[in-house]
Write a protein that holds these residues in place. Structure first.
Motif, PDB file in Angstrom:
ATOM      1  N   LYS A  42       4.266  14.336 -11.483  1.00 49.08           N
ATOM      2  CA  LYS A  42       4.699  14.410 -12.882  1.00 49.08           C
ATOM      3  C   LYS A  42       3.636  15.088 -13.739  1.00 49.08           C
ATOM      4  O   LYS A  42       3.939  15.977 -14.548  1.00 49.08           O
ATOM      5  N   ALA A  43       2.380  14.677 -13.548  1.00 40.69           N
ATOM      6  CA  ALA A  43       1.296  15.270 -14.323  1.00 40.69           C
ATOM      7  C   ALA A  43       1.139  16.757 -14.023  1.00 40.69           C
ATOM      8  O   ALA A  43       0.940  17.571 -14.929  1.00 40.69           O
ATOM      9  N   ASN A  44       1.235  17.116 -12.740  1.00 43.71           N
ATOM     10  CA  ASN A  44       1.108  18.532 -12.362  1.00 43.71           C
ATOM     11  C   ASN A  44       2.201  19.381 -12.984  1.00 43.71           C
ATOM     12  O   ASN A  44       1.959  20.516 -13.417  1.00 43.71           O
ATOM     13  N   ARG A  45       3.423  18.833 -13.024  1.00 45.51           N
ATOM     14  CA  ARG A  45       4.535  19.573 -13.626  1.00 45.51           C
ATOM     15  C   ARG A  45       4.270  19.834 -15.110  1.00 45.51           C
ATOM     16  O   ARG A  45       4.461  20.942 -15.609  1.00 45.51           O
ATOM     17  N   LEU A  46       3.794  18.820 -15.823  1.00 47.70           N
ATOM     18  CA  LEU A  46       3.475  18.986 -17.246  1.00 47.70           C
ATOM     19  C   LEU A  46       2.329  19.968 -17.446  1.00 47.70           C
ATOM     20  O   LEU A  46       2.347  20.788 -18.371  1.00 47.70           O
ATOM     21  N   TYR A  47       1.331  19.889 -16.573  1.00 44.52           N
ATOM     22  CA  TYR A  47       0.176  20.787 -16.690  1.00 44.52           C
ATOM     23  C   TYR A  47       0.597  22.240 -16.504  1.00 44.52           C
ATOM     24  O   TYR A  47       0.181  23.126 -17.268  1.00 44.52           O
ATOM     25  N   LEU A 103      -3.359   8.116 -16.105  1.00 39.39           N
ATOM     26  CA  LEU A 103      -2.788   6.942 -15.444  1.00 39.39           C
ATOM     27  C   LEU A 103      -2.938   6.981 -13.929  1.00 39.39           C
ATOM     28  O   LEU A 103      -2.632   5.989 -13.254  1.00 39.39           O
ATOM     29  N   VAL A 104      -3.385   8.099 -13.392  1.00 35.48           N
ATOM     30  CA  VAL A 104      -3.613   8.184 -11.944  1.00 35.48           C
ATOM     31  C   VAL A 104      -4.819   7.316 -11.590  1.00 35.48           C
ATOM     32  O   VAL A 104      -5.907   7.489 -12.157  1.00 35.48           O
ATOM     33  N   ILE A 121       0.838  -1.204   0.000  1.00 39.13           N
ATOM     34  CA  ILE A 121       0.000   0.000   0.000  1.00 39.13           C
ATOM     35  C   ILE A 121       0.867   1.245   0.000  1.00 39.13           C
ATOM     36  O   ILE A 121       0.595   2.228  -0.699  1.00 39.13           O
ATOM     37  N   GLY A 122       1.963   1.193   0.753  1.00 41.31           N
ATOM     38  CA  GLY A 122       2.877   2.345   0.786  1.00 41.31           C
ATOM     39  C   GLY A 122       3.505   2.609  -0.560  1.00 41.31           C
ATOM     40  O   GLY A 122       3.602   3.766  -1.001  1.00 41.31           O
ATOM     41  N   PHE A 123       3.956   1.511  -1.228  1.00 37.83           N
ATOM     42  CA  PHE A 123       4.533   1.672  -2.566  1.00 37.83           C
ATOM     43  C   PHE A 123       3.509   2.225  -3.553  1.00 37.83           C
ATOM     44  O   PHE A 123       3.811   3.056  -4.391  1.00 37.83           O
ATOM     45  N   SER A 124       2.257   1.718  -3.443  1.00 35.55           N
ATOM     46  CA  SER A 124       1.199   2.186  -4.339  1.00 35.55           C
ATOM     47  C   SER A 124       0.932   3.672  -4.129  1.00 35.55           C
ATOM     48  O   SER A 124       0.786   4.437  -5.092  1.00 35.55           O
ATOM     49  N   ALA A 125       0.870   4.086  -2.869  1.00 37.16           N
ATOM     50  CA  ALA A 125       0.635   5.501  -2.570  1.00 37.16           C
ATOM     51  C   ALA A 125       1.788   6.358  -3.066  1.00 37.16           C
ATOM     52  O   ALA A 125       1.586   7.463  -3.590  1.00 37.16           O
ATOM     53  N   LEU A 126       3.025   5.829  -2.890  1.00 36.43           N
ATOM     54  CA  LEU A 126       4.195   6.567  -3.364  1.00 36.43           C
ATOM     55  C   LEU A 126       4.171   6.714  -4.879  1.00 36.43           C
ATOM     56  O   LEU A 126       4.455   7.786  -5.427  1.00 36.43           O
ATOM     57  N   ALA A 127       3.827   5.620  -5.576  1.00 38.21           N
ATOM     58  CA  ALA A 127       3.743   5.665  -7.041  1.00 38.21           C
ATOM     59  C   ALA A 127       2.656   6.630  -7.490  1.00 38.21           C
ATOM     60  O   ALA A 127       2.825   7.388  -8.451  1.00 38.21           O
ATOM     61  N   GLN A 128       1.499   6.598  -6.779  1.00 42.79           N
ATOM     62  CA  GLN A 128       0.394   7.513  -7.107  1.00 42.79           C
ATOM     63  C   GLN A 128       0.839   8.957  -6.938  1.00 42.79           C
ATOM     64  O   GLN A 128       0.604   9.805  -7.802  1.00 42.79           O
ATOM     65  N   SER A 129       1.509   9.244  -5.834  1.00 46.72           N
ATOM     66  CA  SER A 129       1.980  10.607  -5.577  1.00 46.72           C
ATOM     67  C   SER A 129       2.975  11.051  -6.630  1.00 46.72           C
ATOM     68  O   SER A 129       2.922  12.187  -7.113  1.00 46.72           O
ATOM     69  N   SER A 130       3.882  10.149  -7.026  1.00 50.15           N
ATOM     70  CA  SER A 130       4.874  10.472  -8.046  1.00 50.15           C
ATOM     71  C   SER A 130       4.216  10.756  -9.392  1.00 50.15           C
ATOM     72  O   SER A 130       4.598  11.695 -10.105  1.00 50.15           O
ATOM     73  N   GLN A 131       3.184   9.970  -9.735  1.00 47.52           N
ATOM     74  CA  GLN A 131       2.483  10.163 -11.005  1.00 47.52           C
ATOM     75  C   GLN A 131       1.749  11.507 -11.038  1.00 47.52           C
ATOM     76  O   GLN A 131       1.761  12.211 -12.046  1.00 47.52           O
ATOM     77  N   VAL A 132       1.124  11.871  -9.920  1.00 46.06           N
ATOM     78  CA  VAL A 132       0.408  13.147  -9.844  1.00 46.06           C
ATOM     79  C   VAL A 132       1.389  14.312  -9.954  1.00 46.06           C
ATOM     80  O   VAL A 132       1.119  15.295 -10.649  1.00 46.06           O
TER      81      VAL A 132
END
Length: 563
Positions: A26-31, A45-46, A13-24
């Protein structure tokens, strides 16, 4: 063993949350970098999309004209978070995305919610059919899905337009296409382009150039250029590159003396120039301080010595709280421009505003023979002919369209179609629109004349019919003053009809002040200018039952003057 599995689950669950946070992230930076194509892929992909992710994913689709995806994402947003926390601009964009995808009933719902008044697209479009001045026939100029083309202007016998077709330019992250260049081409009577070539290399650079305009003698050129450096501005989270208008002079066959206009800035954009026939006034779009909304249309005096006056906002008849861009000033003084803030067919539509005594009248949509549910913009006329060009992304990407137009005579609508005025209980004419007035004015505006002439026609066809002219004011000003102002509006409406040969005894002018608004704008400083403008009106209601609207026209009726 149970403890092991519990620990393992917690780690996963921790890894999943970390991956989710990293993906968001990345997306925010592009936005924030306005790389909307890449941002949409990242947000998609979020796994667990919260309110901010849905908002930005919807915007990423919306800003890149993927309206089906935008409508679907905004719908998810409103289904999940319609608790008063969604900012109004998402209601506005959702409504436009719905209109673009043919979901008109839902679009009306969200537009009504946004404008705080009832929006009935079918009723509006039916009424517009009786008010447009021309019908248009459009044809796509080039079948070129690989590039975006827009913004034709005339340069003598040739044309200049903007395009992303130069593959040697850097890629613009917003849409993953090359930066815009200006091109020059020949054009035939059928609107077909040939001999397309890059414009002068002193004009085109590795940033965007577009929206050219030329003086009537061909010696002066104005055009857009995006700044090569990004700067921090108040309204953006990251540094942005704004747009300036540049002027160039033709000297010995070469474009030279290229310089930005003095009222441009790194802090706001100034774009889309168009020049009056005599060269004395430049019109443009800008989000400079003092604008009513995102972008407004401005004018500025061009002095004989080449200096400029102070930019002047064209005011609320033209500008709204949203985008007004791509002005074109015709030789007769009519302003054509693009807006998504006035009620229209969807996203950007083309409007006109007629000029009288130095001011511009209320914007009029050019109708559905020209406008579509998508972006329609960059309208230009070939002066002296009923032909011209515009751009539209109605087929996916920006493309050039030629048009020809014919003067339009509105059909004579069946007289039996009436509606009940809920305030008075009397029958009101659904085939004749209200007429509207400028703030604090009772003068009949030129754009009201077609409606009033329709009233004249009806009264002449039904010589025993009598009408009340019910006139109204917005909520600004005292009750007593607004009652007086609305009565003056009723009287001026009556005098126009009398001047067209109508017996004044058949007309009853009645001012209602601010007591019968069409929306909830019942106090000063609570609504947009457009919402106030809806209440500054004259309405027409039957007050005689001698010849009801639902009867056929009498075979032989005596004129009132002979009764």
């Amino acid at each position: 063993m149970k403890k092991f599995y519990t620990t393992l689950l917690a780690i996963l669950i921790g890894f999943s949350a970390l991956a989710q946070s990293s993906q968001v992230k990345k997306a925010n930076r592009l936005y924030m970098q306005r790389a909307y194509m890449d941002a949409s892929e990242a947000y998609r992909l979020v796994q667990d999309k919260d309110q901010e992710v849905l908002q930005r994913l919807g915007d990423s689709y919306f800003f890149t004209n993927r309206m089906g995806n935008a409508a679907e994402t905004y719908r998810d947003l409103f289904l999940k978070y319609d608790d008063g926390t969604i900012a109004p601009e998402y209601t506005f964009r959702f409504a436009h995305a719905l209109r673009a995808t043919g979901q008109d009933e839902d679009a009306d719902k969200y537009f009504s919610q946004y404008y705080n008044t009832t929006i009935d697209f079918e009723d509006w479009s039916t009424k517009l059919d009786t008010a447009v001045s021309h019908t248009y026939t459009t044809n796509q100029v080039m079948q070129n899905a690989a590039s975006s083309d827009f913004g034709i202007t005339f340069m003598g016998d040739r044309i200049v337009f903007a395009s992303t077709r130069n593959q040697d330019r850097p890629i613009y992250a917003w849409n993953r296409k090359p930066y815009l260049d200006l091109y020059v081409a020949d054009i035939n009577d059928e609107g077909e382009l040939s001999n397309i070539e890059l414009f002068n290399d002193k004009i085109n650079t590795d940033t965007h150039e577009s929206s050219a305009a030329f003086s009537s003698d061909g010696q002066t050129m104005y055009f857009d250029r995006t700044n090569s450096r990004r700067v921090k501005v108040d309204w953006a989270e990251v540094p942005v590159a704004t747009i300036r208008i540049y002027r160039a002079e033709l000297v010995d066959g070469e474009w030279t003396n290229i310089e930005a206009l003095p009222f441009t800035s790194d802090q706001y954009s100034v774009e889309h120039p168009t020049l009056s026939e005599d060269g004395s006034t430049l019109y443009f779009a800008s989000d400079m301080p003092g604008s009513l909304g995102s972008f407004d249309i401005y004018s500025v005096a061009v002095n004989e010595d080449g200096t400029f006056g102070e930019p002047v906002n064209l005011g609320p008849n033209v500008n709204t709280a949203h985008r007004e861009q791509f002005p074109y000033i015709a030789n007769d003084g009519t302003l054509y421009f693009t807006s998504d803030g006035h009620l229209g067919y969807g996203n950007l539509d083309v409007y006109l505003s007629r000029q009288e005594n130095g001011s511009f009248g209320v914007a009029q949509n050019l109708g559905n023979s020209l406008n579509s549910e998508f972006d329609d913009f960059a309208f230009v006329l070939k002066e002296g002919e009923e032909k011209g060009y515009l751009a539209s992304n109605r087929r996916g990407s920006d493309n050039l369209y030629s048009f020809s137009r014919e003067e339009y005579t509105p059909p004579v609508l069946p007289i039996e179609e009436v509606e009940i005025n809920p305030e008075t209980g009397r029958r009101q004419i659904a085939n004749v629109d209200n007429i509207y007035f400028d703030f604090d004015e009772a003068t009949i505006k030129p754009e009201s004349e077609p409606t009033l002439n329709r009233i004249v026609e009806i009264l002449k066809n039904y010589p025993t019919l009598r009408l009340e002219i019910g006139s109204h004011a917005d909520a600004r000003g005292s009750d007593a003053y607004n009652l007086e102002l609305s009565q003056a509006r009723a009287e001026s409406t009556l005098e126009y009809l009398v001047a067209q040969g109508i017996d004044r005894n058949r007309l009853v002018p009645k001012g209602y002040g601010e007591e019968v608004p069409l929306n909830d704008c019942v106090r000063p400083n609570m609504c947009t200018e457009l919402m106030y403008a809806i209440n500054r009106r004259s309405e027409f209601t039957e007050i005689s039952a001698e010849t009801p609207f639902f009867q056929d026209k009498p075979e032989a009726a005596e004129d009132d003057n002979n009764n």
